[in-house]
Design a protein around this motif. Structure first.
Motif, mmCIF file in Angstrom:
data_model
loop_
_atom_site.group_PDB
_atom_site.id
_atom_site.type_symbol
_atom_site.label_atom_id
_atom_site.label_comp_id
_atom_site.label_asym_id
_atom_site.label_seq_id
_atom_site.Cartn_x
_atom_site.Cartn_y
_atom_site.Cartn_z
ATOM 1 N N ASN A 85 -11.326 12.839 -8.679
ATOM 2 C CA ASN A 85 -12.466 11.898 -8.074
ATOM 3 C C ASN A 85 -12.478 10.657 -8.276
ATOM 4 O OD1 ASN A 85 -13.033 14.036 -6.322
ATOM 5 N ND2 ASN A 85 -14.882 14.685 -7.743
ATOM 6 N N TYR A 86 -12.519 10.281 -9.543
ATOM 7 C CA TYR A 86 -12.219 8.999 -10.216
ATOM 8 C C TYR A 86 -10.887 8.220 -9.839
ATOM 9 C CZ TYR A 86 -11.466 5.311 -13.667
ATOM 10 O OH TYR A 86 -11.060 3.962 -14.115
ATOM 11 N N LEU A 87 -9.604 8.776 -9.815
ATOM 12 C CA LEU A 87 -8.460 8.111 -9.421
ATOM 13 C C LEU A 87 -8.434 7.990 -8.124
ATOM 14 C CD1 LEU A 87 -5.699 10.134 -11.393
ATOM 15 C CD2 LEU A 87 -6.354 7.660 -11.758
ATOM 16 N N GLN A 88 -8.969 8.865 -7.176
ATOM 17 C CA GLN A 88 -9.106 8.741 -5.639
ATOM 18 C C GLN A 88 -9.876 7.337 -5.369
ATOM 19 O OE1 GLN A 88 -9.419 12.134 -2.969
ATOM 20 N NE2 GLN A 88 -9.551 13.360 -4.792
ATOM 21 N N LYS A 89 -10.912 7.155 -5.943
ATOM 22 C CA LYS A 89 -11.726 6.223 -5.695
ATOM 23 C C LYS A 89 -11.170 4.851 -5.895
ATOM 24 C CE LYS A 89 -16.236 8.532 -5.722
ATOM 25 N NZ LYS A 89 -17.568 8.809 -6.435
ATOM 26 N N LEU A 90 -10.658 4.719 -7.374
ATOM 27 C CA LEU A 90 -9.937 3.482 -8.026
ATOM 28 C C LEU A 90 -8.732 3.176 -7.149
ATOM 29 C CD1 LEU A 90 -9.516 1.607 -10.127
ATOM 30 C CD2 LEU A 90 -8.177 3.439 -11.316
ATOM 31 N N LEU A 91 -7.954 4.172 -6.617
ATOM 32 C CA LEU A 91 -6.647 3.499 -5.972
ATOM 33 C C LEU A 91 -7.136 3.432 -4.601
ATOM 34 C CD1 LEU A 91 -4.448 6.367 -7.550
ATOM 35 C CD2 LEU A 91 -4.458 3.980 -7.963
ATOM 36 N N ALA A 92 -8.024 4.063 -3.870
ATOM 37 C CA ALA A 92 -8.449 3.630 -2.444
ATOM 38 C C ALA A 92 -9.092 2.392 -2.342
ATOM 39 C CB ALA A 92 -9.350 4.628 -1.873
ATOM 40 N N SER A 93 -9.699 2.079 -3.578
ATOM 41 C CA SER A 93 -10.048 0.467 -3.728
ATOM 42 C C SER A 93 -9.313 -0.490 -3.562
ATOM 43 C CB SER A 93 -11.104 0.478 -4.745
ATOM 44 O OG SER A 93 -10.416 0.346 -6.103
ATOM 45 N N HIS A 94 -7.765 -0.186 -4.002
ATOM 46 C CA HIS A 94 -6.991 -1.038 -3.875
ATOM 47 C C HIS A 94 -6.231 -0.906 -2.869
ATOM 48 C CE1 HIS A 94 -7.869 -1.345 -8.269
ATOM 49 N NE2 HIS A 94 -7.161 -2.513 -8.256
ATOM 50 N N GLY A 95 -6.539 -0.237 -1.630
ATOM 51 C CA GLY A 95 -5.818 -0.382 -0.504
ATOM 52 C C GLY A 95 -4.819 0.867 -0.293
ATOM 53 N N PRO B 112 0.962 -1.152 -0.163
ATOM 54 C CA PRO B 112 0.086 0.125 -0.140
ATOM 55 C C PRO B 112 0.857 1.261 0.010
ATOM 56 C CG PRO B 112 -0.684 -1.662 1.825
ATOM 57 C CD PRO B 112 0.585 -2.085 1.170
ATOM 58 N N LEU B 113 0.367 2.330 -0.800
ATOM 59 C CA LEU B 113 1.162 3.490 -1.106
ATOM 60 C C LEU B 113 0.448 4.765 -0.342
ATOM 61 C CD1 LEU B 113 2.610 2.872 -4.589
ATOM 62 C CD2 LEU B 113 3.969 2.634 -2.534
ATOM 63 N N ARG B 114 1.230 5.845 -0.148
ATOM 64 C CA ARG B 114 0.496 7.054 0.223
ATOM 65 C C ARG B 114 0.653 7.762 -1.291
ATOM 66 N NH1 ARG B 114 3.825 6.267 4.145
ATOM 67 N NH2 ARG B 114 5.303 7.893 3.649
ATOM 68 N N ILE B 115 -0.418 8.071 -1.832
ATOM 69 C CA ILE B 115 -0.369 8.694 -3.265
ATOM 70 C C ILE B 115 -1.004 9.982 -3.288
ATOM 71 C CG2 ILE B 115 -1.137 8.384 -5.724
ATOM 72 C CD1 ILE B 115 -1.219 5.248 -5.067
ATOM 73 N N LEU B 116 -0.392 11.004 -4.019
ATOM 74 C CA LEU B 116 -0.789 12.281 -4.081
ATOM 75 C C LEU B 116 -1.442 12.562 -5.466
ATOM 76 C CD1 LEU B 116 -1.504 15.372 -3.179
ATOM 77 C CD2 LEU B 116 0.921 15.680 -3.953
ATOM 78 N N ILE B 117 -2.647 12.893 -5.840
ATOM 79 C CA ILE B 117 -3.309 13.310 -7.012
ATOM 80 C C ILE B 117 -3.130 14.665 -7.353
ATOM 81 C CG2 ILE B 117 -5.245 13.039 -8.783
ATOM 82 C CD1 ILE B 117 -3.917 10.344 -7.953
ATOM 83 N N VAL B 118 -2.784 15.289 -8.453
ATOM 84 C CA VAL B 118 -2.701 16.596 -8.646
ATOM 85 C C VAL B 118 -3.295 16.835 -9.898
ATOM 86 C CG1 VAL B 118 -1.382 18.809 -8.813
ATOM 87 C CG2 VAL B 118 -0.570 16.838 -7.100
ATOM 88 N N ASP B 119 -4.529 17.361 -10.034
ATOM 89 C CA ASP B 119 -5.288 17.456 -11.187
ATOM 90 C C ASP B 119 -6.578 18.412 -10.894
ATOM 91 O OD1 ASP B 119 -6.746 17.385 -13.769
ATOM 92 O OD2 ASP B 119 -5.860 15.247 -14.010
ATOM 93 N N ASP B 120 -6.514 19.448 -11.791
ATOM 94 C CA ASP B 120 -7.362 20.731 -11.695
ATOM 95 C C ASP B 120 -8.988 20.247 -12.203
ATOM 96 O OD1 ASP B 120 -6.404 20.570 -14.373
ATOM 97 O OD2 ASP B 120 -7.445 22.701 -14.568
ATOM 98 N N ASP B 121 -8.982 18.888 -12.883
ATOM 99 C CA ASP B 121 -10.115 18.401 -13.265
ATOM 100 C C ASP B 121 -10.528 17.642 -12.230
ATOM 101 O OD1 ASP B 121 -12.289 16.736 -14.483
ATOM 102 O OD2 ASP B 121 -11.204 16.826 -16.250
ATOM 103 N N LYS B 122 -11.667 18.028 -11.460
ATOM 104 C CA LYS B 122 -12.297 17.368 -10.356
ATOM 105 C C LYS B 122 -12.814 15.885 -10.718
ATOM 106 C CE LYS B 122 -13.426 21.443 -7.641
ATOM 107 N NZ LYS B 122 -14.570 21.999 -6.788
ATOM 108 N N ALA B 123 -13.476 15.934 -12.007
ATOM 109 C CA ALA B 123 -13.923 14.548 -12.256
ATOM 110 C C ALA B 123 -12.865 13.422 -12.364
ATOM 111 C CB ALA B 123 -14.542 14.363 -13.519
#
Length: 644
Positions: free
Chosen positions: A339-349, A325-336
């Motif tokens: 949000n998609y990347l946050q949910k996807l990566l969180a679902s993988h722990g 498991p990693l601590r990941i930072l998503i940097v993107d001005d497109d909220k969609a």
């Protein structure tokens, strides 16, 4: 050491704006260049400046001298400190007083002097602990940043631009920008100024290389190596002193590594650092330099997180290495997309954080310490490439695995991305399968880095323990077990070193031999236990009376030697008389009786005609013999000696 272009320095000097002593300080420095100057004449001039008088008396009473009784007069302070150190202190205090403010709006003058003061105190404390016997280490630390102050004074507007451009960059980048703009840099300027002011070459090289000691190529264990690494550690400790609470957490671990290079274990370093902070706060009040309250270093160390954070499932051995498991930072001005990347990566722990642009991303990196970053290329305020470049200039940012998202994958853009420090890329729109494959590559590299980090930490721990053991063995080999003073071997080695320094630099050197009068009578009358008490008392008196540059050792029986670098014969004789009077006023317990200890002292000065350092000892021994013949309890200088 590369010297500054002399014609360039002459140009800068001709402006008349270089930092330089003024008023009473300038009068003192001119007076001390005279060969027949006396301590009384120096004290008379110092007394015309009450602030300077107080600062010199404070320095004489500092813990570095371990004085038996408080110094109350300027003349005593000057005698205790020694003329070479008085000269350097006057110079440093003068520059501080005359340059508290300036016109460079990007240069924080108050913080500069606060950091310089902490560096000076730490450098003096480390010098005392390492027994490098360099009397200028306080001023060396105080003036170590004088080059930056000089550039801020000479070119306030241009230097403000340079400082803003180099904000957060390593010292080498600041030096490069300074060379481009001014045809010199702050280290070269510092070296040139200290040479102009008459500092020894070894201290000039120390200041020139202290930001990057490895470039100095000093031999490990040498005096130069110890001085430059001590100043480097002092500067790091000073930066921690002036830092805010959040920044201290990042600075503290680096101190342990620097301390290990000097053979200082973590516990000893924390004790020394607490002492430095206390002295810094006291000196800040005296010099009107801002300081701040800090928790103890033990408290700061206790608040640090573990070196590597491990998830609970990994600790139990259930997590496959490829799925760390990693601590990941998503940097993107497109909220969609974010949000998609946050949910996807969180679902993988994974633990996921987000930021809307590069500027906010920098703040989140400091706050959350991620292991991997996924950033869009095109964003407002700071785009992905600028964000990556900024990260790579910081210590923590260099370790991050960086994936950039791009809509175009042409060759030139990819080359630009990798040159900026990007580790991998994804072309939008991307598939989940490709994203997870790229993520596993980052996981493997991150895990490898953390394993290396753990191994390095283990090596540092072992190195720290070895450093402590080596220091203890070396101390035992060079220490007299009864008095705990340096022994004859240490004393003779030190005299030979100071002899070579005096011969090569034409600096004065005085040596004195001290013998306890009628010591055999004390042993015969009161017993050897009382004799041992007398020797310990003598060692304590000599240690308390010693100035910072003096080297005291027991060379055998009831005989002691004091080496006085940068000391003329007349000054050495005055110092010896002060020691003799101190013994005369002292008593030791001998059962129901109180016994007085008197001493005879022989003083001699290095002469270029002497063929070997043993000739200096012989001259001091002849003077001691003459003192015994003249009735004991006397000081005799070598000029009045009749050889046996």
């Amino acid at each position: 050491m590369e010297a500054i272009n002399q014609s360039r320095f002459k140009e800068l000097k001709a402006t008349g704006q270089l930092p330089s002593p003024k008023g009473v300080a300038l009068a003192l420095l001119n007076l001390m260049q005279q060969e027949d100057v006396t301590i009384q004449s120096i004290a008379h001039v110092v007394q015309t400046d009450p602030a300077l008088s107080g600062r010199l008396i404070k320095f004489a009473n500092s813990l570095h001298f371990n004085t038996r009784r408080p110094i109350a007069s300027v003349s005593e302070a000057v005698m205790m400190i020694g003329l070479p150190m008085v000269r350097q202190l006057v110079l440093g205090f003068s520059v501080l007083s005359d340059h508290r403010n300036g016109k460079c709006n990007a240069f924080n003058y108050q913080q500069f002097w606060s950091c310089s003061l902490a560096t000076a105190i730490a450098n003096q404390a480390l010098s005392a602990q390492a027994k490098t016997s360099s009397e200028e280490t306080f001023t060396c630390g105080l003036l170590s940043g004088i080059g930056r102050l000089t550039l801020a004074t000479l070119f306030p507007d241009k230097y403000a631009t340079v400082l803003s451009t180099a904000a957060g960059a390593p010292p080498d980048e600041l030096n490069r920008l300074e060379q481009e703009q001014f045809d010199t840099d702050h280290n070269e300027l510092a070296a040139a100024l200290l040479k102009e002011w008459g500092f020894p070459l070894i201290l000039i090289e120390t200041i020139y290389h202290h930001e990057n000691p490895e470039k100095g190529d000093f031999q490990a264990g040498s005096r130069a190596y110890t001085l430059v690494h001590s100043l480097s550690l002092s500067r790091s400790l000073a930066n921690l002193c002036i830092a805010d609470e959040g920044s201290r957490r990042a600075l503290l671990p680096g101190l342990y590594v620097l301390g290990a290079r000097l053979g200082i274990d973590a516990e000893a370093l924390m004790t020394l650092s607490d002492h430095v902070v206390s002295e810094w706060q006291q000196w800040g009040k005296i010099l009107d330099v801002p300081t701040q309250e800090l928790p103890s270093f033990a408290e700061m160390a206790a608040s640090l997180p573990p070196l590597v954070e491990v998830a609970g499932s990994e600790a139990s051995g259930k997590t496959d290495q490829a799925e760390l498991p990693l601590r990941i930072l998503i940097v993107d001005d497109d909220k969609a997309v974010s949000n998609y990347l946050q949910k996807l990566l969180a679902s993988h722990g994974h633990t996921v954080f987000s930021a809307a642009d590069g500027q906010e991303g920098l703040e989140k990196v400091i706050e959350y310490n991620p292991q991997l970053v996924i950033s869009d290329w095109v964003m407002p305020n700071m785009d992905g490439i600028a964000f990556c470049k900024s990260l790579r200039t910081t210590r923590g940012g260099r370790e991050l695995y960086f994936i950039i998202l791009t809509a175009l994958a042409d060759e030139d853009r990819l080359v630009e991305a990798f040159e900026a420090g990007v580790d991998d890329y994804l072309v939008k729109p991307f598939s989940v399968k490709v994203l997870m494959a790229r993520l596993r590559a980052g996981q493997r590299l991150t895990q490898l880095k953390e394993e290396i980090s753990r191994e390095r930490e283990e090596v540092r721990r072992i190195a720290s323990e070895l450093a402590v053991t080596n220091r203890r063995l070396q101390r035992l080999a060079l220490t007299d077990p009864l008095t705990l003073l340096p022994n004859r071997r240490y004393g003779m080695d030190s005299l030979e070193q100071e002899w070579e320094a005096a011969k090569n630099s034409a600096r004065p050197l005085t040596c004195m031999l001290i013998d306890l009068d009628r010591f055999k009578q004390i042993n015969d009358t009161y017993g050897h236990d009382t004799g041992d008490v007398a020797l310990k008392q003598a060692a304590k008196i000599l240690k308390n009376a010693a100035r910072t540059q003096d080297i005291v050792s027991r060379i055998g029986g009831e005989e002691f030697m004091v080496i006085c670098p940068d000391t003329q014969l007349k000054e050495g004789a005055q110092y010896a008389e002060l020691i003799r009077r101190t013994f005369e006023d002292s008593l030791i317990n001998a059962g129901a009786d109180r016994v007085k200890i008197n001493v005879s002292i022989g003083v001699a000065q290095y002469n270029p005609t002497m063929p070997h350092f043993s000739a200096l000892i012989k001259a001091a021994d002849d003077a001691l013999y003459q003192a015994k013949l003249n009735g004991r309890n006397k000081v005799v200088a070598c000029t009045s000696v009749t050889s046996r």
